[in-house]
Design an enzyme around this catalytic site. Structure first.
Site, short mmCIF file in Angstrom:
data_model
loop_
_atom_site.label_atom_id
_atom_site.label_comp_id
_atom_site.label_asym_id
_atom_site.label_seq_id
_atom_site.Cartn_x
_atom_site.Cartn_y
_atom_site.Cartn_z
N LYS A 1 27.43 30.47 36.30
CA LYS A 1 27.59 30.51 34.84
C LYS A 1 26.43 29.80 34.13
CE LYS A 1 31.49 32.82 34.74
NZ LYS A 1 31.54 34.21 34.24
N VAL B 1 30.32 45.32 40.33
CA VAL B 1 29.12 44.77 39.69
C VAL B 1 28.21 44.01 40.67
CG1 VAL B 1 30.08 44.64 37.36
CG2 VAL B 1 30.27 42.65 38.88
N TYR C 1 30.56 28.68 41.26
CA TYR C 1 30.94 29.26 39.96
C TYR C 1 30.12 28.63 38.83
CZ TYR C 1 34.11 30.69 36.15
OH TYR C 1 34.64 31.22 35.00
P1 NAD Z 1 40.41 38.17 35.65
O1 NAD Z 1 40.34 37.88 37.09
O2 NAD Z 1 41.75 38.31 34.99
O3 NAD Z 1 39.56 39.47 35.30
C1 NAD Z 1 38.31 39.67 35.84
C2 NAD Z 1 37.95 41.12 35.75
O4 NAD Z 1 36.70 41.32 36.41
C3 NAD Z 1 38.96 42.01 36.45
O5 NAD Z 1 39.12 43.19 35.69
C4 NAD Z 1 38.30 42.31 37.79
O6 NAD Z 1 38.70 43.53 38.34
C5 NAD Z 1 36.84 42.34 37.37
N1 NAD Z 1 35.93 42.11 38.48
C6 NAD Z 1 35.87 41.05 39.31
N2 NAD Z 1 34.90 41.25 40.23
C7 NAD Z 1 34.34 42.45 39.96
C8 NAD Z 1 33.32 43.20 40.56
N3 NAD Z 1 32.66 42.75 41.63
N4 NAD Z 1 33.00 44.39 40.02
C9 NAD Z 1 33.67 44.85 38.94
N5 NAD Z 1 34.65 44.19 38.33
C10 NAD Z 1 34.98 43.00 38.84
O7 NAD Z 1 39.54 37.04 34.95
P2 NAD Z 1 39.44 36.54 33.42
O8 NAD Z 1 40.12 35.23 33.36
O9 NAD Z 1 39.83 37.60 32.48
O10 NAD Z 1 37.86 36.25 33.35
C11 NAD Z 1 36.93 37.13 32.73
C12 NAD Z 1 35.62 36.38 32.59
O11 NAD Z 1 35.83 35.20 31.84
C13 NAD Z 1 35.03 35.94 33.93
O12 NAD Z 1 33.64 36.07 33.90
C14 NAD Z 1 35.43 34.47 33.99
O13 NAD Z 1 34.53 33.73 34.79
C15 NAD Z 1 35.33 34.09 32.53
N6 NAD Z 1 36.10 32.90 32.16
C16 NAD Z 1 37.46 32.84 32.29
C17 NAD Z 1 38.13 31.67 31.92
C18 NAD Z 1 39.64 31.54 32.02
O14 NAD Z 1 40.17 30.46 31.72
N7 NAD Z 1 40.35 32.57 32.41
C19 NAD Z 1 37.43 30.59 31.44
C20 NAD Z 1 36.05 30.68 31.32
C21 NAD Z 1 35.40 31.85 31.68
#
Ligand code: NAD
Length: 245
Positions: A157, A62, A153
């Site tokens: 966001k 992305v 980060y």
């Molecule tokens: P994760 O690392 O488990 O999953 C992230 C996904 O994004 C993976 O499938 C990864 O391959 C993909 N990804 C990362 N960079 C990419 C790129 N350049 N191109 C294509 N795909 C890419 O993370 P998660 O915890 O499932 O987080 C998902 C979303 O939720 C993120 O945007 C994260 O910032 C947000 N988020 C997570 C939390 C948490 O507590 N886990 C809290 C708030 C927000």
């Protein structure tokens, strides 16, 4: 009324694991056809196969805007349309501002914010023609309250939230609804590394006294993608168990 997404096509970035994977599963269970996207095609295809016959795997980084534009075209060619776009892919490269390198700033902003912009630019064209669409951006509570060691980060966001509101205003007249969800602390690989003490301390700050599950976030996304949310746009849905009020 139940969440019914039958006949809808959804593209979810970063959906091979974690929150994105749960979103893809929930939207597919609700009847949508889902494009499962990861950087690696094999992984995306494996995740899609596990989700079932309504899922198909695609690959795109992305942070590469040309790849995102091609991804949208490929999904539209395969499915006929994209009715629901979920910008979920996101990364962290944490460090204190003093030590934060330009490359870590750029990597996070490019993946988390520019990637979402590129997907919205590409997918909104078809949505505008059809005068219908849902865009849901996965932000974070950190984009609202900030965090030490996460300036890049948090900025990405917060930018995603401002992008959400701006695009909601631009596309509202075409019946395209644009919202963000802002998860708090969710049980994923990102939070699995926490010590039991850190987890307990965190739990005390959360009204529901537990970390969230990926399903908790997916439920909010499914609602925003559905007809149940037909008069909601430009909003940030905080999914944090009552941590920040
Ligand atoms: P994760 O690392 O488990 O999953 C992230 C996904 O994004 C993976 O499938 C990864 O391959 C993909 N990804 C990362 N960079 C990419 C790129 N350049 N191109 C294509 N795909 C890419 O993370 P998660 O915890 O499932 O987080 C998902 C979303 O939720 C993120 O945007 C994260 O910032 C947000 N988020 C997570 C939390 C948490 O507590 N886990 C809290 C708030 C927000």
């Amino acid at each position: 009324m139940q969440i019914d997404l039958a006949g809808k096509n959804a593209l979810i970035t970063g959906s091979t694991r974690g929150i994105g994977r749960a979103i893809a599963e929930t939207l597919a269970e609700s009847g949508a056809r889902v494009a499962v996207v990861g950087r690696d095609l094999k992984r995306a295809e494996e995740a899609a196969a596990a989700i079932g016959k309504r899922a198909k795997g695609f690959a795109a980084d992305v942070s590469d805007t040309a790849a995102v534009t091609k991804l949208v075209a490929d999904v539209e060619a395969a499915f006929g349309s994209i009715d629901i776009l979920v910008n979920n892919a996101g990364i962290t490269r944490d460090n204190l501002v003093m030590r934060l390198k330009d490359e870590d700033w750029d990597a996070v902003l490019n993946a988390n914010l520019r990637g979402a912009f590129a997907a919205i630019r590409a997918a909104s064209r078809g949505m505008m023609k059809r005068r219908s669409g849902r865009i849901i951006n996965v932000a974070s509570i950190i984009g609202i309250i900030g965090n030490k060691g996460q300036a890049n980060y948090a900025a990405s966001k917060a930018g995603l939230i401002a992008l959400t509101k701006s695009v909601a205003k631009e596309l509202g007249s075409r019946n395209i609804l644009v919202n963000a969800v802002a998860p708090g602390f969710i049980e994923t690989e990102m939070t699995a590394a926490m010590t039991p003490e850190a987890r307990e301390a965190l739990g005390k700050q959360i009204a529901l006294e537990r970390l969230g599950t990926v399903g908790d976030v997916a439920g909010a996304v499914a609602f925003l993608a559905s007809d149940l949310a037909s008069y909601i746009t430009g909003q940030v849905f905080v999914v944090d168990g009552g941590m920040v009020m």
